[in-house]
Design an enzyme around this catalytic site. Structure first.
Site, mmCIF file in Angstrom:
data_model
loop_
_atom_site.group_PDB
_atom_site.id
_atom_site.type_symbol
_atom_site.label_atom_id
_atom_site.label_comp_id
_atom_site.label_asym_id
_atom_site.label_seq_id
_atom_site.Cartn_x
_atom_site.Cartn_y
_atom_site.Cartn_z
ATOM 1 N N THR A 184 0.772 -1.501 0.208
ATOM 2 C CA THR A 184 -0.143 0.125 0.364
ATOM 3 C C THR A 184 0.849 1.083 0.308
ATOM 4 O O THR A 184 1.827 1.292 0.836
ATOM 5 C CB THR A 184 -1.158 -0.030 1.821
ATOM 6 O OG1 THR A 184 -0.116 0.100 2.677
ATOM 7 C CG2 THR A 184 -1.869 -1.300 1.349
ATOM 8 N N GLU A 332 -5.938 -3.613 0.919
ATOM 9 C CA GLU A 332 -6.198 -4.859 2.156
ATOM 10 C C GLU A 332 -7.011 -5.761 1.423
ATOM 11 O O GLU A 332 -8.130 -6.507 2.151
ATOM 12 C CB GLU A 332 -6.306 -4.689 3.268
ATOM 13 C CG GLU A 332 -4.754 -3.579 3.960
ATOM 14 C CD GLU A 332 -4.670 -2.519 3.880
ATOM 15 O OE1 GLU A 332 -5.170 -1.689 2.273
ATOM 16 O OE2 GLU A 332 -3.870 -1.288 3.944
ATOM 17 N N LYS A 441 -13.363 18.104 12.131
ATOM 18 C CA LYS A 441 -13.930 18.399 13.279
ATOM 19 C C LYS A 441 -14.417 19.926 13.841
ATOM 20 O O LYS A 441 -13.568 20.326 14.129
ATOM 21 C CB LYS A 441 -13.773 17.261 14.308
ATOM 22 C CG LYS A 441 -13.049 15.769 14.022
ATOM 23 C CD LYS A 441 -12.958 15.293 15.144
ATOM 24 C CE LYS A 441 -12.594 13.860 14.816
ATOM 25 N NZ LYS A 441 -10.881 13.573 14.276
ATOM 26 N N TRP A 446 -19.090 16.325 12.957
ATOM 27 C CA TRP A 446 -18.300 15.824 11.522
ATOM 28 C C TRP A 446 -18.738 16.790 9.832
ATOM 29 O O TRP A 446 -19.901 16.352 9.894
ATOM 30 C CB TRP A 446 -18.684 14.485 11.668
ATOM 31 C CG TRP A 446 -17.587 14.022 12.544
ATOM 32 C CD1 TRP A 446 -17.055 14.172 13.269
ATOM 33 C CD2 TRP A 446 -16.949 12.474 12.530
ATOM 34 N NE1 TRP A 446 -16.488 13.653 14.062
ATOM 35 C CE2 TRP A 446 -16.249 12.586 13.693
ATOM 36 C CE3 TRP A 446 -17.078 11.523 11.726
ATOM 37 C CZ2 TRP A 446 -15.816 10.851 13.958
ATOM 38 C CZ3 TRP A 446 -16.787 10.340 12.499
ATOM 39 C CH2 TRP A 446 -16.028 9.827 13.499
HETATM 40 P P1 ADP Z 1 -2.995 3.113 -1.798
HETATM 41 O O1 ADP Z 1 -3.700 3.382 -2.491
HETATM 42 O O2 ADP Z 1 -2.845 4.456 -0.998
HETATM 43 O O3 ADP Z 1 -2.322 2.178 -1.757
HETATM 44 P P2 ADP Z 1 -6.087 1.563 -0.964
HETATM 45 O O4 ADP Z 1 -5.583 2.091 -2.994
HETATM 46 O O5 ADP Z 1 -4.921 0.651 -0.329
HETATM 47 O O6 ADP Z 1 -4.205 2.549 -0.838
HETATM 48 O O7 ADP Z 1 -6.383 2.841 -1.501
HETATM 49 C C1 ADP Z 1 -7.915 2.641 -0.469
HETATM 50 C C2 ADP Z 1 -8.524 4.220 0.152
HETATM 51 O O8 ADP Z 1 -8.769 4.410 -0.637
HETATM 52 C C3 ADP Z 1 -10.044 3.687 1.173
HETATM 53 O O9 ADP Z 1 -9.619 2.930 2.308
HETATM 54 C C4 ADP Z 1 -10.548 4.757 0.686
HETATM 55 O O10 ADP Z 1 -10.233 5.689 1.960
HETATM 56 C C5 ADP Z 1 -10.036 5.059 -0.604
HETATM 57 N N1 ADP Z 1 -11.432 4.386 -1.512
HETATM 58 C C6 ADP Z 1 -10.971 3.717 -2.426
HETATM 59 N N2 ADP Z 1 -12.308 3.377 -3.297
HETATM 60 C C7 ADP Z 1 -12.786 4.635 -3.280
HETATM 61 C C8 ADP Z 1 -14.265 5.318 -3.528
HETATM 62 N N3 ADP Z 1 -15.337 4.455 -3.990
HETATM 63 N N4 ADP Z 1 -14.876 6.487 -2.874
HETATM 64 C C9 ADP Z 1 -14.301 6.645 -1.497
HETATM 65 N N5 ADP Z 1 -12.880 6.338 -1.128
HETATM 66 C C10 ADP Z 1 -12.519 5.378 -1.975
#
Ligand code: ADP
Length: 543
Positions: A184, A332, A441, A446
């Protein structure tokens, strides 16, 4: 009593064998790094995957060894998806958009023994090479004629393929074995590795094929606009092989023009990508009114990785008649967590009401359980209003990070904390309000930065928007809106605030609007709000 059913293991090799046997002539069209378009079919893809698997065995690679890629969406990368995992090794897809020292960190952390890379990354690899501790074999993903200067001692992909035949009985092992590894991008701290299994990958593919999932089938021609180094391209290489869908791989080119041309030429019915890809695509269509949009056959477009603003969903519908499926997930969760299909009771809704539902992050479908909890891990109601910390569990959700980084990540009941704040309604529609660290906040309540951003990008002069919370003496925090205006647009902060006033609660209205040239993004296209908070930490609101 033990059941009397066969225990055939769910292995990635069974996917490519199935595709080669039952969809042998279905094509994989690949635009390679040198711009050349290559057409293969599943039978040929299987054959080349088997040859590369045999080449790895000949190089001494064993089950469980990590094999890295620094590569775009091409047929060779797809071959490695099946060849590496199929022979029992672990495919580690490295995100080339990370900073070079992060790349060095993760390749060393994963102890990758082999690194396959596209010619585009020759310079990067030349610089990284002396720092790699375990990587003894480097393979350039090209043919002899295109081998880059200075890397003559590296192996050449096409030579490896040419040296082998394709007779291979894929090894059999337990489905719980590791198949692939993605780190990640980690907006804080070092990146952490998510280690997928054959079983999690195959189960996840069934979901992508399901009608209430992404509905991928043999009738589809998929334009893969999400990189193969981003959470296994959302599992689509495996899903496509499972159902025999035609795949179109755009190589390094994810710009609007390239995507339009490929989609039109190949008759793509479906595509997947992060919101910024679709913003670029729509901008290209706007800038080129002469294009014949009837050449596009998109039936649905999957958007995930960040919130899909309603404005994009509406415009894809208006311009192309395409149905946007918003999906939420993370590395994850393999990544499919929730998927935005509507239910029969929504058929009677107006288009406006349907857009509002589709702007949510989608519904739970079988396989991933979700819940929201308060600060004491007590479950909160699924009423569509209450927000809490989003937790998930299921057979394709991570149980721990590679090498135990980050310690225990599950609670006593097996729930994984996503770091997202969300509400869930009675039908399982999840709405992400924010990352927990980004939520604003204000006065004990929120404010959702995502909602404000989505409302701001609906303004015709706004190209992109970010909202961050800044300290406020009275309210604890208040929102600051940062805007990238469309080129040539004459707009000021007052216009945008007036526009927002009709769309969000009064107390949500940002205390100020600042115009910026560009916004910082992570390697996977997400806004880097920690950088923005740092950049604007001394900003003071006028009132
Ligand atoms: P990275 O790309 O930074 O390694 P991830 O791909 O695992 O991390 O990113 C996951 C995060 O992306 C989620 O926890 C969420 O915050 C955001 N995310 C993914 N899809 C959406 C969505 N459709 N709407 C809002 N947030 C999203």
């Amino acid at each position: 009593m033990r059941a009397l059913m066969q225990e055939r293991q769910l292995l990635i090799s069974t996917l490519i064998e199935h595709a080669a046997l039952n969809h042998p002539l279905t094509e994989i069209v690949s635009r390679n790094c040198d711009g050349e378009t290559v057409r293969l079919n599943y039978s040929q893809l299987r054959s080349r995957a088997a040859k590369i698997a045999k080449a790895l065995i000949a190089l001494g690679i064993e089950g469980g060894d990590r094999v890295a890629t620094l590569a775009w969406n091409t047929h060779r990368h797809m071959e490695l998806y099946f060849g590496v995992s199929g022979m029992g090794a672990v495919l580690h897809t490295v995100n080339p958009r990370l900073f070079p020292d992060q790349i060095e960190y993760i390749i060393n952390h994963a102890e990758d023994r082999v690194l396959f890379f596209d010619t585009t990354f020759a310079e990067l690899v030349a610089r990284l090479r002396p720092k790699l501790k375990f990587t003894t074999t480097l393979v350039v993903m090209t043919d002899r004629a295109h081998m880059p200067a200075g890397l003559e001692d590296c192996l050449c992909y096409e030579d490896l393929v040419a040296e082998q035949d394709d007779e291979l009985d894929w090894p059999q092992f337990e489905e719980t074995r590791a198949s692939s590894l993605c780190y990640t991008s980690g907006t804080t701290g070092n990146p952490k590795g998510v280690l997928y299994s054959h079983r999690s990958t195959v189960l996840h593919s069934f979901t992508a094929c399901a009608s209430d999932g992404l509905k991928v089938s043999s009738r589809d021609c998929i334009l893969l606009a999400v990189p193969l180094f981003h959470v296994n391209a959302w599992g689509i290489p495996y899903t496509s092989a499972m159902c025999g869908a035609k795949l179109v791989l755009p190589g390094p080119w994810l710009d609007g023009k390239s995507l339009f041309e490929l989609a039109a030429a190949e008759g793509c019915t479906m595509s997947l990508g992060v919101p910024t890809v679709w913003l670029g695509f729509l901008k290209y269509l706007d800038d080129h009114p002469e294009l014949d949009l009837s050449r596009l056959r998109f039936d649905r477009i999957v958007i995930g990785g960040s919130a899909a603003p309603r404005a994009i969903i509406e415009r894809l519908h208006e311009k192309l008649g395409a149905y946007t499926i918003q999906a939420w997930g993370m590395s994850e969760t393999s990544p499919l967590g929730t998927i935005g299909n509507l239910l029969p009771q929504h058929d009677g809704l107006t288009l406006d009401e349907q857009f509002a539902l589709r702007a949510k992050q989608g519904r739970v479908i079988y396989g991933v359980e979700v819940r929201i909890t308060d600060d004491n891990n007590r479950p909160l109601p699924r009423d569509g209003k209450t927000s809490g910390d989003l937790k998930v569990r299921g057979p394709w959700v991570a149980a721990a990070y590679f090498k135990g980084e980050g310690g225990d990540v599950l609670d006593d009941e097996g729930w994984f904390a996503t770091g997202d704040v969300a509400s869930i309604d009675q039908q399982g529609f999840v709405q992400i309000t924010d990352r927990s660290k980004d939520v604003i906040k204000s006065g004990g309540e929120w404010i959702s930065s995502i909602d404000l951003e989505n409302a701001a990008v609906a303004h015709p002069a706004v190209q992109e928007a970010a909202v961050i919370g800044l300290p406020h003496p009275k309210w604890q925090e208040r929102p600051l809106l940062l805007v990238v205006a469309k080129p040539g647009a004459a707009v000021d902060g007052a216009d945008i605030l007036a526009f927002l006033a009709d769309r969000v609660a009064r107390w949500w209205l940002p205390d100020d609007v600042v115009f910026v040239e560009e916004l910082p993004h992570t390697a996977t296209g997400k806004l880097q709000k920690n950088r923005l908070r740092e950049q604007f930490k001394d900003f003071t609101f006028k009132h």
